[in-house]
Design a protein around this motif. Structure first.
Motif, PDB file in Angstrom:
ATOM      1  N   PRO A 153       0.703  -1.246   0.044  1.00 14.12           N
ATOM      2  CA  PRO A 153       0.088   0.062  -0.028  1.00 14.12           C
ATOM      3  C   PRO A 153       0.757   1.224  -0.047  1.00 14.12           C
ATOM      4  O   PRO A 153       1.803   1.246   0.659  1.00 14.12           O
ATOM      5  CB  PRO A 153      -0.807  -0.117   1.426  1.00 14.12           C
ATOM      6  N   TYR A 154       0.336   2.381  -0.916  1.00 19.88           N
ATOM      7  CA  TYR A 154       1.093   3.602  -0.928  1.00 19.88           C
ATOM      8  C   TYR A 154       1.240   4.208   0.475  1.00 19.88           C
ATOM      9  O   TYR A 154       0.497   4.151   1.527  1.00 19.88           O
ATOM     10  CB  TYR A 154       0.211   4.454  -1.540  1.00 19.88           C
ATOM     11  N   HIS A 155       2.361   4.849   0.524  1.00 22.79           N
ATOM     12  CA  HIS A 155       2.887   5.550   1.930  1.00 22.79           C
ATOM     13  C   HIS A 155       3.707   6.965   1.163  1.00 22.79           C
ATOM     14  O   HIS A 155       3.812   6.979   0.120  1.00 22.79           O
ATOM     15  CB  HIS A 155       3.536   4.776   2.740  1.00 22.79           C
ATOM     16  N   GLU A 156       3.777   7.787   2.330  1.00 21.36           N
ATOM     17  CA  GLU A 156       4.472   8.943   1.806  1.00 21.36           C
ATOM     18  C   GLU A 156       5.794   9.188   2.425  1.00 21.36           C
ATOM     19  O   GLU A 156       6.271  10.138   2.664  1.00 21.36           O
ATOM     20  CB  GLU A 156       3.511  10.145   2.227  1.00 21.36           C
ATOM     21  N   LEU A 157       6.680   8.132   2.614  1.00 24.15           N
ATOM     22  CA  LEU A 157       7.952   8.140   3.224  1.00 24.15           C
ATOM     23  C   LEU A 157       8.749   8.898   2.389  1.00 24.15           C
ATOM     24  O   LEU A 157       9.881   9.394   2.734  1.00 24.15           O
ATOM     25  CB  LEU A 157       8.530   6.522   3.471  1.00 24.15           C
ATOM     26  N   ALA A 158       8.527   9.004   1.055  1.00 20.29           N
ATOM     27  CA  ALA A 158       9.520   9.538   0.185  1.00 20.29           C
ATOM     28  C   ALA A 158       9.505  11.231   0.277  1.00 20.29           C
ATOM     29  O   ALA A 158      10.336  11.826  -0.312  1.00 20.29           O
ATOM     30  CB  ALA A 158       9.307   9.247  -1.229  1.00 20.29           C
ATOM     31  N   LEU A 159       8.424  11.862   1.112  1.00 17.82           N
ATOM     32  CA  LEU A 159       8.292  13.183   1.301  1.00 17.82           C
ATOM     33  C   LEU A 159       9.584  13.918   1.410  1.00 17.82           C
ATOM     34  O   LEU A 159       9.904  14.950   0.987  1.00 17.82           O
ATOM     35  CB  LEU A 159       7.125  13.693   2.154  1.00 17.82           C
ATOM     36  N   GLY A 160       9.974  13.293   2.608  1.00 16.00           N
ATOM     37  CA  GLY A 160      11.437  13.989   3.262  1.00 16.00           C
ATOM     38  C   GLY A 160      12.384  14.039   1.984  1.00 16.00           C
ATOM     39  O   GLY A 160      13.214  14.959   1.883  1.00 16.00           O
ATOM     40  N   ASP A 166      14.597  19.253  -3.290  1.00 13.00           N
ATOM     41  CA  ASP A 166      13.760  20.576  -3.753  1.00 13.00           C
ATOM     42  C   ASP A 166      13.061  20.182  -4.957  1.00 13.00           C
ATOM     43  O   ASP A 166      13.218  21.004  -6.072  1.00 13.00           O
ATOM     44  CB  ASP A 166      15.150  21.683  -4.016  1.00 13.00           C
ATOM     45  N   ARG A 167      12.492  18.947  -4.756  1.00 16.02           N
ATOM     46  CA  ARG A 167      11.563  18.628  -5.917  1.00 16.02           C
ATOM     47  C   ARG A 167      10.185  18.749  -5.531  1.00 16.02           C
ATOM     48  O   ARG A 167       9.835  18.498  -4.171  1.00 16.02           O
ATOM     49  CB  ARG A 167      12.085  17.231  -6.544  1.00 16.02           C
ATOM     50  N   GLU A 168       9.271  18.859  -6.414  1.00 14.05           N
ATOM     51  CA  GLU A 168       7.918  19.087  -6.205  1.00 14.05           C
ATOM     52  C   GLU A 168       7.579  17.527  -6.098  1.00 14.05           C
ATOM     53  O   GLU A 168       7.722  16.653  -6.964  1.00 14.05           O
ATOM     54  CB  GLU A 168       7.118  19.603  -7.518  1.00 14.05           C
TER      55      GLU A 168
END
Length: 200
Positions: A153-160, A166-168
């Protein structure tokens, strides 16, 4: 680092691997993007008595796989999408080589586990998932043994990481795939003969 240096570092934990039954996983990024190094590392680790897995999306030219197929490796293969336009829009890549490589790998009799990333707006719908499961079930299986499928399942661990680079971050923040849907798709995979797990 050279292959020998990589293996020397890994072998510091050999006692742990041998006791646990574990081994080493070539991952990334994409380990097959550096095929010579990956192959040398895999050979050295196998010679040292460790199990070796390769985690890959198989987005490489077919010739890359040939020498790896001679080795007793566990393949952990991402299967994100089987529809070309959606694959291209979500990954920027070409689907044809990925599916062709996966068929070749399966036909070789290699030990294979499929990993299905569940990504909101990309493949978390019945049309996509039914197509993915149908393709997976159609893969050659010379040994006839049950294959493993892991739903991720999708998670947002890559946000950091995006912030540090400095990428969108283009995916919708807070999006998720419900546990109910994950369970439903896992049940479909089980009905097709797969051994299923969720979450890696």
């Amino acid at each position: 680092m050279t292959a020998a240096q990589v293996v020397a570092e890994v072998m510091k934990d050999k006692a742990f691997f041998l006791k646990s039954g574990g081994g080493a996983t070539l991952s990334g990024g994409e380990p097959l993007a550096s095929p010579t190094l990956a192959l040398d590392v895999a050979r050295l680790l196998l010679a040292a008595g460790l199990r070796v897995a390769v985690e890959t999306c198989l987005a490489v030219v077919p010739e890359t796989l040939i020498p790896f197929l001679r080795l007793p490796l566990l393949w952990l293969v991402d299967l994100k999408q089987v529809e070309q336009e959606r694959f291209a829009s979500g990954t920027g890549g070409k689907l044809g080589p990925v599916l062709s490589n996966l068929r070749s790998l399966a036909a070789s009799g290699a030990e294979l586990e499929l990993r299905i990333p569940l990504i909101p707006g990309f493949n978390d719908d019945d049309v996509s998932m039914d197509a993915i499961l149908g393709f997976a079930a159609s893969l050659p299986n010379p040994a006839g043994s049950a294959r493993h499928m892991d739903f991720l399942p999708y998670h947002e661990l890559a946000l950091g990481k995006y912030a540090l680079l400095d990428r969108e971050y283009s995916w919708t923040r807070g999006a998720e795939v419900s546990k109910r849907e994950v369970s439903r798709w896992a049940a479909k995979a089980t009905a097709l003969g797969f051994m299923t797990t969720t979450g890696g």
